[in-house]
Every structure is written in structure tokens, then in C-alpha cells.
Design an enzyme around this catalytic site. Structure first.
Site, PDB file in Angstrom:
ATOM      1  N   HIS A 229      10.833 -22.389 -38.830  1.00  0.00           N
ATOM      2  CA  HIS A 229      12.032 -21.582 -38.550  1.00  0.00           C
ATOM      3  C   HIS A 229      11.646 -20.545 -37.487  1.00  0.00           C
ATOM      4  O   HIS A 229      11.161 -20.900 -36.420  1.00  0.00           O
ATOM      5  CB  HIS A 229      12.522 -21.002 -39.887  1.00  0.00           C
ATOM      6  CG  HIS A 229      13.858 -20.326 -39.861  1.00  0.00           C
ATOM      7  ND1 HIS A 229      14.736 -20.396 -38.814  1.00  0.00           N
ATOM      8  CD2 HIS A 229      14.468 -19.535 -40.798  1.00  0.00           C
ATOM      9  CE1 HIS A 229      15.823 -19.701 -39.100  1.00  0.00           C
ATOM     10  NE2 HIS A 229      15.684 -19.159 -40.300  1.00  0.00           N
ATOM     11  N   HIS A 268      15.876 -29.757 -33.960  1.00  0.00           N
ATOM     12  CA  HIS A 268      16.751 -28.861 -34.728  1.00  0.00           C
ATOM     13  C   HIS A 268      17.457 -29.677 -35.797  1.00  0.00           C
ATOM     14  O   HIS A 268      17.848 -30.809 -35.544  1.00  0.00           O
ATOM     15  CB  HIS A 268      17.779 -28.185 -33.811  1.00  0.00           C
ATOM     16  CG  HIS A 268      18.398 -26.993 -34.439  1.00  0.00           C
ATOM     17  ND1 HIS A 268      19.488 -27.075 -35.276  1.00  0.00           N
ATOM     18  CD2 HIS A 268      18.050 -25.683 -34.380  1.00  0.00           C
ATOM     19  CE1 HIS A 268      19.791 -25.860 -35.694  1.00  0.00           C
ATOM     20  NE2 HIS A 268      18.936 -24.997 -35.182  1.00  0.00           N
ATOM     21  N   ASP A 319      13.582 -21.172 -29.560  1.00  0.00           N
ATOM     22  CA  ASP A 319      12.254 -20.552 -29.627  1.00  0.00           C
ATOM     23  C   ASP A 319      11.344 -20.959 -28.473  1.00  0.00           C
ATOM     24  O   ASP A 319      10.380 -20.260 -28.162  1.00  0.00           O
ATOM     25  CB  ASP A 319      11.582 -20.917 -30.958  1.00  0.00           C
ATOM     26  CG  ASP A 319      12.270 -20.222 -32.120  1.00  0.00           C
ATOM     27  OD1 ASP A 319      12.759 -19.102 -31.918  1.00  0.00           O
ATOM     28  OD2 ASP A 319      12.318 -20.792 -33.220  1.00  0.00           O
TER      29      ASP A 319
HETATM   30  N1  ACO Z   1       7.854 -32.486 -32.635  1.00  0.00           N
HETATM   31  C1  ACO Z   1       7.587 -33.784 -32.888  1.00  0.00           C
HETATM   32  N2  ACO Z   1       8.315 -34.526 -33.744  1.00  0.00           N
HETATM   33  C2  ACO Z   1       9.355 -33.942 -34.350  1.00  0.00           C
HETATM   34  C3  ACO Z   1       9.697 -32.601 -34.114  1.00  0.00           C
HETATM   35  C4  ACO Z   1       8.905 -31.871 -33.216  1.00  0.00           C
HETATM   36  N3  ACO Z   1       9.172 -30.594 -32.955  1.00  0.00           N
HETATM   37  N4  ACO Z   1      10.796 -32.285 -34.840  1.00  0.00           N
HETATM   38  C5  ACO Z   1      11.118 -33.399 -35.521  1.00  0.00           C
HETATM   39  N5  ACO Z   1      10.248 -34.379 -35.219  1.00  0.00           N
HETATM   40  C6  ACO Z   1      10.262 -35.751 -35.743  1.00  0.00           C
HETATM   41  C7  ACO Z   1       9.563 -35.811 -37.104  1.00  0.00           C
HETATM   42  O1  ACO Z   1       8.186 -36.026 -36.993  1.00  0.00           O
HETATM   43  C8  ACO Z   1      10.297 -36.945 -37.746  1.00  0.00           C
HETATM   44  O2  ACO Z   1       9.801 -38.145 -37.221  1.00  0.00           O
HETATM   45  P1  ACO Z   1       9.646 -39.446 -38.142  1.00  0.00           P
HETATM   46  O3  ACO Z   1      11.039 -39.772 -38.602  1.00  0.00           O
HETATM   47  O4  ACO Z   1       9.037 -40.462 -37.226  1.00  0.00           O
HETATM   48  O5  ACO Z   1       8.750 -39.041 -39.284  1.00  0.00           O
HETATM   49  C9  ACO Z   1      11.711 -36.794 -37.235  1.00  0.00           C
HETATM   50  O6  ACO Z   1      11.608 -36.111 -35.998  1.00  0.00           O
HETATM   51  C10 ACO Z   1      12.601 -36.003 -38.179  1.00  0.00           C
HETATM   52  O7  ACO Z   1      11.928 -34.783 -38.507  1.00  0.00           O
HETATM   53  P2  ACO Z   1      12.385 -33.814 -39.690  1.00  0.00           P
HETATM   54  O8  ACO Z   1      11.361 -32.745 -39.832  1.00  0.00           O
HETATM   55  O9  ACO Z   1      12.745 -34.596 -40.901  1.00  0.00           O
HETATM   56  O10 ACO Z   1      13.760 -33.298 -39.083  1.00  0.00           O
HETATM   57  P3  ACO Z   1      14.494 -31.974 -39.425  1.00  0.00           P
HETATM   58  O11 ACO Z   1      15.923 -32.146 -39.204  1.00  0.00           O
HETATM   59  O12 ACO Z   1      14.093 -31.454 -40.760  1.00  0.00           O
HETATM   60  O13 ACO Z   1      13.842 -31.059 -38.266  1.00  0.00           O
HETATM   61  C11 ACO Z   1      12.930 -29.027 -37.611  1.00  0.00           C
HETATM   62  C12 ACO Z   1      14.193 -29.804 -37.957  1.00  0.00           C
HETATM   63  C13 ACO Z   1      12.220 -28.621 -38.905  1.00  0.00           C
HETATM   64  C14 ACO Z   1      13.355 -27.788 -36.841  1.00  0.00           C
HETATM   65  C15 ACO Z   1      11.970 -29.887 -36.757  1.00  0.00           C
HETATM   66  O14 ACO Z   1      12.629 -30.343 -35.586  1.00  0.00           O
HETATM   67  C16 ACO Z   1      10.697 -29.132 -36.388  1.00  0.00           C
HETATM   68  O15 ACO Z   1       9.769 -29.085 -37.194  1.00  0.00           O
HETATM   69  N6  ACO Z   1      10.629 -28.526 -35.169  1.00  0.00           N
HETATM   70  C17 ACO Z   1       9.483 -27.731 -34.790  1.00  0.00           C
HETATM   71  C18 ACO Z   1       9.580 -26.342 -35.384  1.00  0.00           C
HETATM   72  C19 ACO Z   1      10.626 -25.517 -34.675  1.00  0.00           C
HETATM   73  O16 ACO Z   1      10.704 -25.482 -33.470  1.00  0.00           O
HETATM   74  N7  ACO Z   1      11.420 -24.803 -35.483  1.00  0.00           N
HETATM   75  C20 ACO Z   1      12.459 -23.920 -34.963  1.00  0.00           C
HETATM   76  C21 ACO Z   1      13.823 -24.450 -35.291  1.00  0.00           C
HETATM   77  S1  ACO Z   1      15.079 -23.470 -34.542  1.00  0.00           S
HETATM   78  C22 ACO Z   1      15.026 -22.026 -35.360  1.00  0.00           C
HETATM   79  O17 ACO Z   1      14.681 -21.916 -36.487  1.00  0.00           O
HETATM   80  C23 ACO Z   1      15.383 -20.830 -34.572  1.00  0.00           C
END
Ligand code: ACO
Length: 383
Positions: A229, A268, A319
Site C-alpha cells: 500500500h 493496482h 507511488d
Molecule cells: N510486479 C510484478 N507483478 C505483479 C505486480 C507488480 N507490481 N503486481 C501484480 N503482479 C502480478 C502478480 O505477481 C500476480 O501474478 P500471477 O497471477 O502470475 O501470480 C498478478 O499480477 C496478480 O497479483 P495480485 O497481487 O493478486 O493482484 P492484486 O490485485 O492484489 O494487486 C497490488 C494489487 C497489491 C497493488 C499489486 O499490484 C502489487 O503488489 N503492486 C506492488 C506494490 C504497490 O505498488 N503498491 C501500491 C498500490 S497503490 C497504493 O496503495 C497507493
């Protein structure tokens, strides 16, 4: 036999609508994913209204008139000072403690000194006044804690400066340039509110038990801290720094993707085609980088952004550019997330007040997957 509602399982609550809100809309005009605060598109707010106007909009329901803004600014400026007891406490916190942890403590201490600490938790007007004080005081607490962590004395707020400029002044001891204050102010507006993200949800869950607004904001600060987050803006900077050189960026991202690394600042839960805040902030990053005559970090960011979008379908979130902007403004990395918090407190508070005004306890269910029901054996028969 489980009931029908128990059979519906939404890991991570994805897609679940748990609240109605009049504060933020993430549907966008074409149902494509956009962002509007109380009906105003983020693209129209960003760069046109100050953070103070945004905070007023979130807390009071509409943009202020000139007279309302004057009065609001007066109230914010009168509330900026933080209690001496909090400054003394911040001086005793070990320097190794992360500023998000000291901010969590600071909000808790601010509760004890709030002049309306004993007001009923559902007193709407008292909650709005508490929220205004939190908007003013959290900025002072972040700046004071940062200076103390550097071994410096905190600097008292300067009444003639706006919220963004005053924060940079309290942090550095010098007035920022107009361009610096403007860019920082814009980032605060973009961070001010975002519907039911994890920290806002945490704040609303806390409020839903009829707990008080400060307790809800403490929950929110603790939730924002995590790297999935708000903590992602600090981690985004670490990515850029690890790459270090524009010539390495292309290879670095190919290698990272081959290792299936999670790249902070991308993806996201709700936006699948892009975060409108990131689009706005990226333009400002480019402009500020050009102004300071150093586009190195823009040139590192670009190929990473391109490949994340092309190969993974994951555009940057807010971010990703905010880390670069704060670097250009000379802000130390550990307070990137506390800055997010001091901006988001306006949105958190608006949600807490909305929750308390139309409350229903939040209490979901879990699907049980543990051991089957079994008899308790006397201790001698166990094992
Ligand atoms: N880098 C690489 N792969 C990613 C990323 C990323 N940043 N985000 C998602 N994925 C991939 C996952 O590995 C997963 O792949 P798979 O299906 O092959 O296993 C797929 O995308 C789905 O990922 P989830 O974590 O289930 O998706 P979710 O909807 O929960 O993701 C999240 C949202 C947690 C923000 C994710 O994109 C992430 O971890 N991003 C990086 C952290 C980040 O930037 N957070 C800030 C969010 S914005 C905010 O809070 C202001």
C-alpha cells in the site's frame, strides 16, 4: 450445513462492495476507471485547487468559497503547533524507528491533547473540527520527527505559508521556491483520498465499532505503512536507486521480470488500465526534472514503465512517480510514506465521519478450513 452467504468467498475482498460513499468515485465517466472527489474529476482538481481546498472539499462536501477558504486556512494555521509533550516524546524514540511508526504514535498522542477528546464519538461537528486539527498537526508531526531523527531541533510553523510550503519550511528551515511548493501541493492533492483502499477500510472498520476518530486514523496509519500500500512509494525509490543508471534500466527490468519479481509502484487492485494520478504526476516529474536539469531518474523510470506495461499489463500507480518527485524536492526517503499519510488524513477523516454518521458494525465472516470438530481429551490422553 453452511448458508448460501458463507459459500461466497472473495479472497482479499476483491470486488466486494461493503459501503456506500459520497466521497470518491473510481468508476470514471466511461466506467473505465477514473477518480473523482465529490463529483470533481481528479484531472480538474489537480493543479487547479490547493491541498487546503481539496481537504475542505473532502471534509465539508464541496469546494470552498473564498470566504470559507479564508476561514478554513485560519483554522488550519491556528492548529498547526503540536504539544510540547509530543515533541519531547519524539526525542526519546530510538533513531532507528521508521517514521511511519513514530507517526502512528504521534497521532495517538495528539488524541490525548485534542481539546474535544471527550466529545461523543458520533458528534459530527466535533469530528470535523478534530479532522481539521489532524490535517494541520500531522504535517507538523512528520516534519518535527524528521528533524529530530536527523539530530536537529524541530522548527515552528510559519503562519504566512500555505500547507505545502509550510511543511517544506518546517522540514528544511528555508522557504521553498514557488515551483517546489506547487509541485508538493499537487502531490498532496493526488494523495488526499482514494475510496476504500486498505487504510481507509481499516479506518472505517475501527470507526464502525463506535471507536473515536483518532483511533481510526491510528489504524489507518498502521495499514498504510505496508509495502503493498503506501509503503510502496519508499520501495519505488529503492527500485530506481538499485538500477542507478539509465543504460542499465532495460536489462534490469528484463532480468527482474524473468525472476518473477514484484516491482513496487506498479499494479493496482482496482485500476487495470492505469492510475490517473500516476499519469498526472509523471508530467510534473518530467517538468521538475527539466527545471533542475537532471533527467537521469526519468530516463531510468521510462523503460521500466514501458516493459511493465507491455509485458505484464501493469501500468504504474501513483507511488512510482511520487518517489521521483520527492527525490527532486530533496526529501529524505523514509518520510515518503508519512507524507502520503499526512495528505490522506483528509480522506481518511471524511470516511470515518461518513461511517459514524451512517454506522453499521463491520463484521464479515470467514470460511472455516481447520480441523473437524472433535472432543477435548483429558491432558493425560493427549499426544
Ligand atoms: N510486479 C510484478 N507483478 C505483479 C505486480 C507488480 N507490481 N503486481 C501484480 N503482479 C502480478 C502478480 O505477481 C500476480 O501474478 P500471477 O497471477 O502470475 O501470480 C498478478 O499480477 C496478480 O497479483 P495480485 O497481487 O493478486 O493482484 P492484486 O490485485 O492484489 O494487486 C497490488 C494489487 C497489491 C497493488 C499489486 O499490484 C502489487 O503488489 N503492486 C506492488 C506494490 C504497490 O505498488 N503498491 C501500491 C498500490 S497503490 C497504493 O496503495 C497507493
Amino acid at each position: 450445513m453452511s448458508s448460501a452467504s458463507e459459500d461466497k468467498f472473495f479472497p482479499g475482498l476483491e470486488g466486494v462492495i461493503s459501503n456506500e460513499t459520497a466521497i470518491a468515485d473510481m468508476q470514471g465517466t466511461q466506467g473505465q476507471g477514473g477518480l473523482a472527489f465529490r463529483g470533481y474529476a481528479i484531472e480538474d482538481l489537480a493543479g487547479s485547487v490547493s491541498y487546503e481546498e481539496t481537504a475542505f472539499l473532502l471534509l465539508h462536501g464541496d469546494l470552498p468559497t473564498a470566504a470559507q477558504l479564508d476561514e478554513f486556512n485560519g483554522r488550519l494555521r491556528a492548529s498547526r503547533a503540536i504539544p510540547g509533550a509530543l515533541i519531547d516524546l519524539l526525542k526519546t524514540v530510538p533513531r532507528s524507528i521508521h517514521p511511519m511508526d513514530t507517526l502512528r504514535t504521534a497521532v495517538s498522542v495528539l488524541a490525548h491533547f485534542d481539546p474535544e477528546v471527550t466529545a461523543p464519538v458520533q458528534d459530527h461537528d466535533a469530528n470535523v473540527r478534530k479532522a481539521e486539527r489532524l490535517v494541520a498537526q500531522m504535517a507538523t508531526a512528520v516534519a518535527a520527527a524528521a528533524r529530530i531523527a536527523r539530530g536537529q531541533e524541530p522548527i515552528a510553523p510559519k503562519a504566512e505559508l500555505g500547507h505545502a510550503a509550510n511543511f517544506l519550511y518546517m522540514l528544511n528551515g528555508t522557504d521553498p521556491t514557488g515551483a517546489q511548493a506547487e509541485a508538493f501541493d499537487l502531490s498532496l492533492t493526488l494523495y488526499a483520498e482514494h475510496e476504500l483502499n486498505a487504510s481507509t477500510f481499516a479506518a472505517r472498520v475501527t470507526a464502525s465499532t463506535l471507536s473515536d476518530i483518532h483511533s481510526a486514523i491510528v489504524s489507518a496509519v498502521g495499514t498504510l505503512k505496508g509495502s503493498l500500500h503506501g509503503g510502496a512509494n519508499e520501495k519505488s525509490w529503492e527500485v530506481l536507486e538499485q538500477v542507478g543508471d539509465p543504460d542499465r534500466a532495460e536489462q534490469w527490468i528484463q532480468d527482474a521480470l524473468a525472476r518473477k519479481e514484484r516491482i513496487m509502484g506498479f499494479g493496482h487492485r482496482v485500476y487495470k488500465t492505469g492510475d490517473p494520478r500516476a499519469v498526472i504526476l509523471k508530467e510534473h516529474c518530467r517538468r521538475v526534472a527539466a527545471e533542475i536539469g537532471d533527467d537521469r531518474w526519468e530516463r531510468i523510470a521510462e523503460p521500466i514503465e514501458r516493459e511493465m506495461t507491455r509485458q505484464k499489463g501493469l501500468p504504474p500507480n501513483v507511488d512510482w512517480p511520487s518517489a521521483r518527485l520527492y527525490h527532486y524536492l530533496g526529501i529524505e526517503v523514509p518520510i515518503y510514506t508519512p507524507i502520503f499519510a499526512m495528505a490522506r488524513v483528509a480522506g481518511w477523516s471524511a470516511h470515518v465521519i461518513e461511517q459514524l454518521d451512517h454506522n453499521r458494525l463491520m463484521r464479515p465472516r470467514a470460511r472455516y478450513v481447520g480441523a473437524p470438530h472433535r472432543p477435548v481429551k483429558p491432558i493425560a490422553e493427549r499426544g
